[in-house]
Design an enzyme around this catalytic site. Structure first.
Site, PDB file in Angstrom:
ATOM      1  N   ASP A  59      37.014  38.011  43.270  1.00  0.00           N
ATOM      2  CA  ASP A  59      37.164  38.850  42.088  1.00  0.00           C
ATOM      3  C   ASP A  59      37.777  40.171  42.583  1.00  0.00           C
ATOM      4  O   ASP A  59      37.784  40.466  43.779  1.00  0.00           O
ATOM      5  CB  ASP A  59      35.807  39.070  41.388  1.00  0.00           C
ATOM      6  CG  ASP A  59      36.006  39.562  39.953  1.00  0.00           C
ATOM      7  OD1 ASP A  59      37.139  39.964  39.609  1.00  0.00           O
ATOM      8  OD2 ASP A  59      35.039  39.538  39.180  1.00  0.00           O
TER       9      ASP A  59
HETATM   10  C1  BGC Z   1      36.932  40.756  36.461  1.00  0.00           C
HETATM   11  C2  BGC Z   1      37.588  39.392  36.521  1.00  0.00           C
HETATM   12  C3  BGC Z   1      39.061  39.539  36.223  1.00  0.00           C
HETATM   13  C4  BGC Z   1      39.657  40.510  37.218  1.00  0.00           C
HETATM   14  C5  BGC Z   1      41.146  40.704  37.033  1.00  0.00           C
HETATM   15  C6  BGC Z   1      37.637  41.789  37.302  1.00  0.00           C
HETATM   16  O1  BGC Z   1      37.164  43.071  37.039  1.00  0.00           O
HETATM   17  O2  BGC Z   1      35.587  40.653  36.865  1.00  0.00           O
HETATM   18  O3  BGC Z   1      36.988  38.521  35.611  1.00  0.00           O
HETATM   19  O4  BGC Z   1      39.686  38.301  36.272  1.00  0.00           O
HETATM   20  O5  BGC Z   1      39.023  41.771  37.066  1.00  0.00           O
HETATM   21  O6  BGC Z   1      41.410  41.431  35.910  1.00  0.00           O
END
Ligand code: BGC
Length: 787
Positions: free
Chosen positions: A280
């Site tokens: 993530d």
């Molecule tokens: C989130 C993810 C997301 C990623 C990219 C993160 O803050 O937890 O679910 O895909 O950002 O935007």
């Protein structure tokens, strides 16, 4: 073939092979991705190139940071580095679960737009209990991914609704892993049928937003296997997504992105996952541990990570063979990607067609919670007094990366009008003036500022009681919409969020008193992303329609249910408890902080914390049913404008040796056509291992049945379905004894039962002894049964 022809043919074959081998090595004799073997391509990569490929391209936040290479698709969440000399293109990834999240306007030029369809939020999709409908949504969704030049969608997300306050619950499906896993598989299959990838997230046990980057989730192996990993296991085995996204949290002491037992032993060795794992965004701490764990791609990627990897290989703390394997897994996916195939995307997905898909999904996932004396559908009442801010300013979906830049959202006001209703004009003016004024006073900030410090929604407008009384005279019926929004970065609160605010409760009462005095009905519409309290106010109103956050066609979809054009067939995939205190994790959510150990993080101060899952496997209905705690609306519950009769439950055998089938006939016994979500639960003997009183094992949605029409649905029950995870033996075990197969309309409305005997214990699968908690967890257990 004549001799000359044969020579010419042979000659052309030789030329073809010579040509292709010349092409395989470009002018400088370098191997090329897709033409040479991956081993050859990797052998030709420098250490710097390998370290670049496993670390993403960076992240652009206006005024804060800039991606390291130019962005191909504005507003996408990230991309990988291209290595042109070896024919390796950059691939682009984009959020999120409810629609493609990209910038709708580029370079301030609004002559061309890049809007995406806002599909209903995941919780609504799960409430359809219809895997083929979810697959259709996936097909439509994936076409937008493809046509906007994106390779991998950062979705679906399937963390468990452990607690109703979870800020991202709307992005997730259910409190139950079977619903989560099967809906995810359908979504992945639908999206990937377009030739693009998905990233199934957030792996794993990421069930809260408070301290999300640092929290240590402490959970027993059994709860982990049966509840928190199960949905992922189903999705990996059934749909084999291109990628998986590890989560932010620690799991029993280690960041998931640094946990080899999770990302390699369980995900790959036990379940057979073939794709790559990405972090993530800014997840985890140590890039070297991440590489070793099998977390192949670090997103969004920083220069420091690249440098650390290079240095670790040079200093022998990272074996280059490990890095090569990470690279190989990424390249395997790159090979399938539209970018590699040089797909000429149009930037013009069929938004009109997809809006229809979004609307019909929305219509099928709305749940009718209450409908006294057939209040709904509204047939003869044409003049509506429409209350509630979100009637006029509906919430199509949640915030954060789960938000979608859509071209429009149909409000309930518009939807009702489109369906031929009239809406009281003075009430409309009062509300819309109030909302415009609030928006003027508190304008929306940039995405990043909103992320850090969201603008609160306007406080619920409370019309004067004289106006309400007057409307009870003018209008035929009242509709009051209650709205809730949430998103990543923070969890919801109990007061004024899970619980209705005093003014909302007061307004319900005022409207109900005024309309009931005139013998007119009151309908509450719940435009929410997560569960709210209903028990204290539901008696005041005649009908409650749970619409969730239904995507860009919101108002039209709600109006279809209100008018009866569509018969509601959604059912809850998550329990509505009577009170927050009844929630089994209420005492352990969101855990405790170690403020004295706080450090600086990419998005401000980071506070280490831990949360202990003391409720163990007793999550959602597994708890309410086993511990006899009556919920307000139970898991699996939902009303219809018709009625269904269940009959003739038949098992292919009453003694279990290997897979058996269960079939049941469902008949529409009412007066309008409808669909029914049929649920199969199992009660196990629970001799050595304690068991929930029942657990969902499968479900099916009937087709649209006309009055009087029947359908027989068939389920398969496997040994794994009957098994529980025995931690002492690290195995999935089916105890011997008598099981009950229960088919019902909800978890508390079982219509047919049959018994099934297991004469001898079955050890279904032996797993690895991994991911054990470091401390003894004082897990909740029901009273042992007497045998
Ligand atoms: C989130 C993810 C997301 C990623 C990219 C993160 O803050 O937890 O679910 O895909 O950002 O935007």
């Amino acid at each position: 073939m004549k001799k000359n022809n044969r020579i010419a043919w042979l000659f052309s074959i030789i030329v073809f092979f010579l040509n292709s081998s010349i092409h395989a090595q470009n002018d400088k004799g370098l191997p090329q991705l897709g033409k040479n073997s991956l081993k050859e391509v990797i052998a030709a990569m420098t250490l710097e190139e390998k370290a670049q490929l496993v670390v993403g391209n960076g992240f652009s936040i206006p005024g804060m940071s800039q991606a390291r290479a130019p962005e191909k698709v504005a507003g996408a969440a990230g991309s990988t580095f291209a290595i042109p000399r070896l024919g390796i293109p950059s691939i682009v990834v984009s959020d999120g679960p409810a629609g493609v999240r990209i910038e709708p306007i580029r370079n301030k030029d609004s002559s061309k737009t890049y809007y995406a369809t806002a599909f209903p939020v995941s919780t609504l999709l799960a409430s359809t209990w219809n895997t083929s409908l979810v697959k259709d949504v996936g097909v439509a969704f994936g076409s937008e991914v493809h046509e906007y030049g994106i390779d991998i969608l950062l979705a679906p997300a399937l963390n468990i609704h452990r607690n109703p306050l979870g800020g991202r619950n709307f992005e997730y499906y259910s409190e139950d892993p079977v619903v989560s896993g099967k809906i995810t598989s359908a979504m992945v299959n639908g999206i990937e049928s377009n030739g693009v990838g998905t990233s199934v997230k957030h792996f794993a046990a990421n069930n809260q937003e408070t301290n999300r980057n640092t929290v240590n989730t402490i959970v027993s192996e059994r709860a982990l296997r049966e509840i928190y990993l199960k949905g992922f296991e189903i999705a990996i085995k059934e749909a084999q997504p291109w990628t998986v996204m590890s989560s932010y949290n620690k799991l029993n002491g280690t960041y998931t992105s640094e946990e080899k037992a999770l990302l390699t032993t369980v995900l790959r060795d036990e379940w057979g996952f073939k794709g790559f794992v990405m972090t993530d965004w800014f997840g985890g701490k140590d890039p070297i541990e991440q590489m070793k764990a099998g977390n192949d791609l670090l997103m969004p990627g920083t220069q420091q990570q690249t440098e650390r990897i290079i240095s670790a290989v040079n200093h022998d703390s990272l074996d280059v063979k490990v890095l090569d394997q990470n690279v190989e897994r990424i390249l395997n996916v790159v090979l399938q990607s539209p970018s590699f195939k040089k797909y000429k995307y149009s930037d013009k997905p069929n938004l009109k067609k997809n809006a229809e898909v979004s609307r019909s999904a929305a219509e099928e996932g709305m749940v009718l919670l209450k409908n006294n004396n057939n209040t709904l559908p509204l047939k003869n009442q044409k003049k509506i007094a429409l209350f509630g801010n979100t009637s006029y300013d509906i919430i199509a979906g949640g915030t954060g990366s789960g938000d979608v830049n859509k071209a429009y959202t149909i409000s309930l006001l518009e939807g009702l009008r489109n369906a031929g209703y009239t809406v009281e004009p003075d009430l409309q003016k009062t509300y819309t003036d109030y909302i415009s004024e609030q928006k003027r006073l508190h304008p929306k900030k940039s995405f990043f500022q909103e992320f850090m410090n969201p603008t609160p929604p306007p406080a619920e407008f409370v019309p004067e009681s004289a106006l309400v009384t007057a409307k009870a005279v003018d209008a035929d019926v009242a509709i009051f919409t209650i709205g809730r929004n949430a998103g990543e970065g923070r969890d919801r609160k109990v007061e004024n969020d899970f619980n209705l605010s005093d003014s909302e409760k007061q307004l319900i009462k005022t409207i109900a008193d005024a309309f009931h005095a005139k013998n007119k009905k009151v309908v509450v519409v719940l435009n929410i992303g997560g569960v709210v309290e209903t028990a204290s106010w539901r008696d005041y109103v005649d009908a409650i329609l749970l619409t969730w956050q239904p995507g860009l066609e919101a108002g039209n979809a709600i109006a279809s249910i209100v008018s009866g054009k569509v018969n509601p067939s959604g059912k809850l995939a998550t329990t509505f408890p009577m009170r927050y205190e009844d929630v089994p994790s209420a005492k352990n959510f969101p855990g405790k902080e170690f403020a004295e150990q706080a450090t600086a993080g990419p998005f401000g101060r980071q506070v280490p914390a831990e949360v202990i899952y003391e409720e163990g496997i007793y999550v959602g209905y597994r708890y309410y049913n086993t511990f006899n705690v009556k919920p307000a609306y139970e898991f699996g519950y939902g009303m219809s404008y018709t009625t269904f009769d269940y009959s003739n439950l038949k098992l292919s055998s009453n003694s279990f040796n290997r897979d058996i089938t269960a079939s049941v006939t469902v008949k529409n016994t009412g007066r309008v056509a409808g669909k029914e979500a049929v649920q199969l639960y199992i009660s196990a003997p629970g001799k050595k291992l304690d068991k929930p009183s029942e657990e969902l094992k499968d479900f099916a949605k009937t087709r649209l049945l006309k009055p009087g029409e029947s359908q027989t649905v068939t389920f398969t029950i496997t040994a794994k379905d009957l098994a529980s995870y025995d931690t002492n033996r690290d195995s999935w075990v089916v105890e011997d004894g008598s099981y009950t197969v229960k088919v019902g309309a909800s978890s508390r409305n079982i219509k047919q039962k049959a018994s099934l005997n297991v004469s001898k214990e079955i050890v279904v699968e032996k797993e690895h002894k991994v991911l054990s908690p470091q401390i003894q967890i004082n897990e909740m257990k029901p009273q042992p049964k007497a045998f």
